[in-house]
Design a protein around this motif. Sequence first.
Motif, mmCIF file in Angstrom:
data_model
loop_
_atom_site.group_PDB
_atom_site.id
_atom_site.type_symbol
_atom_site.label_atom_id
_atom_site.label_comp_id
_atom_site.label_asym_id
_atom_site.label_seq_id
_atom_site.Cartn_x
_atom_site.Cartn_y
_atom_site.Cartn_z
ATOM 1 N N HIS A 178 0.995 -1.310 -0.076
ATOM 2 C CA HIS A 178 0.016 -0.181 0.226
ATOM 3 C C HIS A 178 0.776 1.280 -0.085
ATOM 4 C CE1 HIS A 178 -3.286 2.699 2.089
ATOM 5 N NE2 HIS A 178 -3.222 2.767 0.821
ATOM 6 N N CYS A 179 1.342 1.620 -1.211
ATOM 7 C CA CYS A 179 2.219 2.790 -1.391
ATOM 8 C C CYS A 179 1.842 3.589 -2.479
ATOM 9 C CB CYS A 179 3.678 2.292 -1.310
ATOM 10 S SG CYS A 179 3.925 0.802 -2.407
ATOM 11 N N THR A 180 2.459 4.876 -2.547
ATOM 12 C CA THR A 180 2.424 5.582 -3.883
ATOM 13 C C THR A 180 3.743 6.293 -3.852
ATOM 14 O OG1 THR A 180 0.964 7.469 -4.685
ATOM 15 C CG2 THR A 180 1.468 7.577 -2.460
ATOM 16 N N ASP A 181 3.794 7.297 -4.849
ATOM 17 C CA ASP A 181 5.294 7.952 -4.901
ATOM 18 C C ASP A 181 4.809 9.534 -4.657
ATOM 19 O OD1 ASP A 181 5.745 9.836 -7.833
ATOM 20 O OD2 ASP A 181 3.751 8.702 -7.422
ATOM 21 N N ALA A 182 5.737 10.245 -4.564
ATOM 22 C CA ALA A 182 5.730 11.808 -4.196
ATOM 23 C C ALA A 182 4.725 12.487 -5.078
ATOM 24 C CB ALA A 182 7.221 12.291 -4.024
ATOM 25 N N THR A 183 4.954 11.949 -6.516
ATOM 26 C CA THR A 183 4.271 12.947 -7.361
ATOM 27 C C THR A 183 2.617 12.675 -7.110
ATOM 28 O OG1 THR A 183 4.186 11.447 -9.215
ATOM 29 C CG2 THR A 183 6.346 12.870 -9.105
ATOM 30 N N ASN A 184 2.251 11.519 -7.287
ATOM 31 C CA ASN A 184 0.923 11.279 -6.804
ATOM 32 C C ASN A 184 0.485 11.891 -5.709
ATOM 33 O OD1 ASN A 184 -0.704 9.727 -9.188
ATOM 34 N ND2 ASN A 184 1.380 8.584 -8.949
ATOM 35 N N ALA A 185 1.196 11.698 -4.530
ATOM 36 C CA ALA A 185 0.837 12.152 -3.182
ATOM 37 C C ALA A 185 0.687 13.712 -3.398
ATOM 38 C CB ALA A 185 1.899 11.838 -2.162
ATOM 39 N N SER A 186 1.495 14.307 -4.035
ATOM 40 C CA SER A 186 1.550 15.944 -4.023
ATOM 41 C C SER A 186 0.244 16.381 -4.595
ATOM 42 C CB SER A 186 2.690 16.251 -4.861
ATOM 43 O OG SER A 186 2.504 16.306 -6.270
ATOM 44 N N ARG A 187 -0.775 15.567 -5.498
ATOM 45 C CA ARG A 187 -1.919 15.843 -5.931
ATOM 46 C C ARG A 187 -3.005 15.670 -5.128
ATOM 47 N NH1 ARG A 187 -0.068 19.222 -9.947
ATOM 48 N NH2 ARG A 187 -2.430 18.715 -11.031
ATOM 49 N N THR A 188 -2.725 15.203 -3.977
ATOM 50 C CA THR A 188 -3.979 14.649 -3.182
ATOM 51 C C THR A 188 -4.517 15.997 -2.323
ATOM 52 O OG1 THR A 188 -2.534 14.095 -1.144
ATOM 53 C CG2 THR A 188 -3.237 12.297 -2.990
ATOM 54 N N MET A 189 -3.666 16.928 -2.004
ATOM 55 C CA MET A 189 -4.225 18.126 -1.297
ATOM 56 C C MET A 189 -4.375 17.532 0.179
ATOM 57 S SD MET A 189 -6.863 21.080 -2.273
ATOM 58 C CE MET A 189 -8.418 20.058 -1.744
ATOM 59 N N MET A 190 -3.567 16.565 0.449
ATOM 60 C CA MET A 190 -3.285 16.184 1.988
ATOM 61 C C MET A 190 -1.895 15.906 2.357
ATOM 62 S SD MET A 190 -6.203 13.350 2.314
ATOM 63 C CE MET A 190 -5.742 12.182 0.732
#
Length: 494
Positions: A178-190
């Motif tokens: 259950h993981c993601t990368d920093a670019t996708n995380a940066s688009r969550t607004m969290m």
Amino acid sequence: MAHRILAIDQGTSSSRTVIYDDSFAVLASAQQEFPQIYPQSGWVEHDPEAIWTSVQAVTRQSLRDASLAGGDISAIGITNQRETTLVWDRETGECIYNAIVWQDRRTADYCAELKHAGHETMVAAKTGLRLDPYFSATKLAWILDHVDGARARAAAGELAFGTVDCFLLWRLSGGERHCTDATNASRTMMFNIHTQEWDSELLELFDIPAALLPEVMDCAAEFGIANDECLGGNAPVLGVAGDQQAALIGQAGLEYGMTKSTYGTGCFVLANTGAAALQSEHQLLTTVAMRLRGEVSYGLEGSVFVAGSAMQWLRDELRIIDAAPESEAIAERTGVVDDVVVVPAFAGLGAPYWDPTARGAILGMSRGSGRDAIVTATLQAIAYQTRDLMDAMADDGISPSVIRVDGGMVANNWFLQFLADILETPVERPTNVESTVLGAAYLAAFQAGHVSGPEQLTENWKLDVRYEPRMAESERNALLAGWHDAVRRVRTQE
């Protein structure tokens, strides 16, 4: 030993896989569209199982065409439609609601309430984003509020949130990762793009339990082992990036100021600003362009929600073309249209307007206006929207000397010449216009040690055609004035 890289590109309207060899030559590729769901005006959803089965299908097809099995793949890279929001059961892996797509505007009123309450300054400072339905946080909050028992289950750690990359990693690894990368995380607004962590103040604002959230990793990292049956063997996932960041990497946009514009479902202009997280004064977004070996490169981004989907609208709803490539011949014989203006604000207006309730319009029509004028004006609208983004970037201090373009629409030579004319900037199309999926492959190869470093990516980039501006300034100014007048007419928020 020959290396084989499998890149998965899970987009808004289709899923695709490409298998590359050591020199990034294509060995096989496969693509499959999947249905779009429009429950009501402004809502856009995807069936998570349709996403997953389409990824499985194209993975099998490309492996079959290349006469390979999963065990022959040395690295997998994933790129994906960003912001699209999914929540699933950690035990079963089944989603509790459809994926809410990045284009969806159902949380516009909620975002307006948060703005009115004075939260946008804090949100922008931490995330580089605006309080807009585009991003994941308010979509996630909507799911938790509208699915029976979801909030209690989320707080108890029974549910998992993810963007599409995260969902695919979960499924490919059999629920192990259950993981993601920093670019996708940066688009969550969290996600705080400065501390590179999920932000407790933002989670409190949106009432999001931290137990839902995935681990955030570099774009090139050990994301886990893909062992789904569609592979027919195990292979490591070593690269992940959101589609626009992957396209910047695929365009070798690794240095400060390098800028690409991608024309897929939407249009996205992204400029590399290096270690500087520039705060836009003109409603552009500050985002993570890439994170490699723990070092963050930031980007300045402008997002237009409708580009290639406008061609689909001409084909599927108006039924005035049979296929998108027809638009080039129509525009060639029609020439530049200076009376009819199409504003394709089907999902509101993105940057630099950020008006989620604006809707599309065709203006300036007379009895003599017909199919050809509407088709050509739609192409022109996409170029005008790009100019709006580039003007905003210039005011924020980024004025690239050339724009590199990619995506399905850039096969249209008439459109690219008109784009160069409207931008007053040379436009370059590479020989490989599928920069997004190529960027995912580069990341996986980088982590696997198949490429020596960023300089090899720069060497691999090859120019196909360069379009130089040739339109008279007076004509350009008149066209832009007509465009801006049309935009004013459809806006509902200033």
